[in-house]
Design an enzyme around this catalytic site. Structure first.
Site, short mmCIF file in Angstrom:
data_model
loop_
_atom_site.label_atom_id
_atom_site.label_comp_id
_atom_site.label_asym_id
_atom_site.label_seq_id
_atom_site.Cartn_x
_atom_site.Cartn_y
_atom_site.Cartn_z
N LYS A 454 0.35 5.27 8.93
CA LYS A 454 -0.33 4.41 7.96
C LYS A 454 -1.42 3.57 8.64
O LYS A 454 -1.39 3.31 9.86
CB LYS A 454 0.68 3.48 7.26
N ARG A 489 10.47 8.94 6.34
CA ARG A 489 9.51 9.96 5.88
C ARG A 489 8.36 9.98 6.87
O ARG A 489 7.63 8.99 7.03
CB ARG A 489 9.03 9.60 4.48
#
Length: 515
Positions: A454, A489
């Site tokens: 991210k 994830r």
């Protein structure tokens, strides 16, 4: 008449009717009595009830689903669900293992009328009198009824043996927030044989220390299997079949390339493959459900044919109910919805009908608006995210998705800035604690985190390229797992599998030291 209820006693032999005023739960159990040929019924406003479910014959999961469906159809408005437990049989031990849970709901049925409804459901689902405590396709018992104690020849509420049965108390405790948040919950606690209420009764039996032992497991149904997610941290490998995902957009658009990547993720240790056909990065272009299905289904069907996929779970990453329905019909095991049901009004109802697990993620707005200033305003990000996740889970339960099929995700990177993401990673225990104030069942649900590659990791570590953020991903995954995450994830499965194995080993050592 606050705190009171009008009961009607009907004696079949004389047909005379007598109105009797009965006290609330503060009345002694002996106050409620009826003769063998009489019934006692409530004729007042709706009452909150708790009903236990058990099954150990046939398709136990389907038995639960059918019983819930029939209860709703016949006039029991289900509002909350406990967790799902697989337990060793009690009393008569030479029989299959049970599934146990409980629901909280509202009904206008009187207590004996409700008993009759439940017994008819049991009969319709194939239960016979059989052996007491013996095998049965479904067992439905009234644990609590409004604010009342009931003691008749047909019905005792609460039953005196509740307090010795972990398989009854565990889901009952799940249905109560860790705070006594309402008059009815306070009243239910007062019905316990222990002064500390139902929670003390549970702790007297062993409480949370009982969960995970051979005789009692908390499980989540996936397909025909029961997944005990507490055994180890699960790694979810990301497979984006999109042209525009922030990390790997365009790499796996062909079926052949997607299958090759899925095979690699599984070989590296992925337990779950999460297939997404629409990018949810900030400001991503939105595509139609038809286009998403066109991208997704050929890849899903091809992966399901892979021998390597045997025993692995496949999830579909979508916020469209149409895509979820198509994917599950082709073999996907559960639905991963970044919107928590907020971007498609049909999603929760569709997932309830599909009878599959549901990942409810926290996000404000949509991918195009989630990073707007108004969506980044939090008083306390962990508490606010927990509160909003509770609302998403509540919506799911009211739509018919039991708490035992819900997975929660705090939504790292979605309507969060760098500081928010860091606060969530180190604040996962706080999020669980805050959820527990509203729903212990949801607080026990598997917790998924998705920090992989991210932007906030790149901002902190000065890496503009997503692929260069893998070491920071490993660090964030490690923090999350040590803080209670059950599923991670990630794009890079190989390195993160090693990270979670080390975390699991450390957590096991911590448990052994504590014991």
């Amino acid at each position: 008449m606050s705190g009171l209820s009008i009961f009607r006693r009907l004696t079949p032999t004389t047909r005379c009717v007598t109105n009797v005023v009965l006290n609330s739960c503060r009345a002694p159990a002996s106050f409620f009595h009826s003769s063998p040929d009489s019934t006692v019924e409530v004729h007042s406003q709706e009452q909150e009830v708790v009903i236990a479910l058990g099954s150990n014959v046939g398709d136990r999961l389907n038995n639960f689903d059918e019983a819930l469906k029939l209860m709703r159809k016949l006039g029991i408005d289900i509002t909350r669900h406990g967790c799902l437990y697989e337990t060793e049989p009690a009393y008569v031990t030479d029989q299959p293992r049970f599934l146990n849970s409980a629901i909280r709901g509202v009904t206008k049925f009187g207590p004996h009328e409700l008993l009759g409804v439940l017994k008819n459901i049991e009969k319709d689902m194939g239960r016979t009198d059989g052996i007491r405590y013996g095998p049965r396709p479904i067992d439905l018992d009234i644990l609590l009824y409004g604010k009342y104690r009931i003691n008749s020849d047909r019905l005792i509420v609460p039953h005196e043996r509740i307090w010795e049965r972990p398989f009854v108390l565990a889901p009952l405790v799940d249905l109560l927030g860790s705070d006594v948040d309402s008059d009815i919950v306070a009243c239910w606690h007062s019905l316990s044989i222990h002064p500390g209420g139902i929670f003390e009764s549970w702790e007297k039996l062993g409480g949370q220390s009982l969960i995970g032992k051979d005789g009692m497991k908390r499980v989540l149904p996936v397909g025909k299997s029961l997944w005990d997610w507490s055994v180890k941290t699960s790694v979810m490998g990301i497979l984006n079949v999109t042209p525009d995902s922030f990390s790997d957009g365009g790499k796996y658009q062909s079926v052949e390339d997607a299958v090759s990547q899925a095979r690699l993720l599984i070989s590296q240790g992925a337990d779950i493959i999460d297939i997404g056909a629409q990018s949810t990065r900030p400001m991503a272009s939105k595509i139609s459900p038809e286009e998403e299905v066109e991208r997704l289904i050929p890849v899903l069907e091809a992966i399901l044919k892979m021998p390597e996929a045997e025993g692995k779970f496949l999830s579909v990453d979508t916020f469209y109910s149409q895509v979820a329905s198509e994917a599950v019909s082709k073999g996907a095991h559960f639905v991963n919805d970044v919107s928590g049901g907020q971007l498609d009004s049909k999603m929760l109802d569709v997932v309830a009908e599909l009878k599959v697990p549901y990942v409810a993620m926290h996000m404000r707005g949509n991918p195009s608006t989630m990073q707007n200033r108004e969506n980044l305003e939090y008083d306390d990000v962990c508490k606010d995210v927990a509160s909003e996740l509770c609302m998403r889970a509540r919506d799911a339960e009211l739509s018919g998705i039991p708490a035992w099929k819900i997975i929660v995700d705090p939504g790292i990177g979605f309507s969060k800035n760098t500081e928010h993401n860091l606060d969530i990673l180190i604040g996962l225990p706080t999020i669980r604690k805050e959820i527990a104030r509203k729903s212990l069942a949801v607080s026990h649900a598997p917790l998924l985190i998705g920090p992989s590659r991210k932007r906030f990791l790149g901002d902190i570590c000065s890496h503009s390229a997503a692929r260069d953020r893998d070491p920071a991903t490993v660090a964030s995954v490690t923090t999350g797992v040590l803080g209670g995450a059950n599923i991670v994830r990630v794009h890079n499965v190989r390195d993160n599998v090693d990270a979670v194995r080390l975390c699991d080993a450390m957590l096991e050592r911590r448990t052994s030291f504590a014991g």
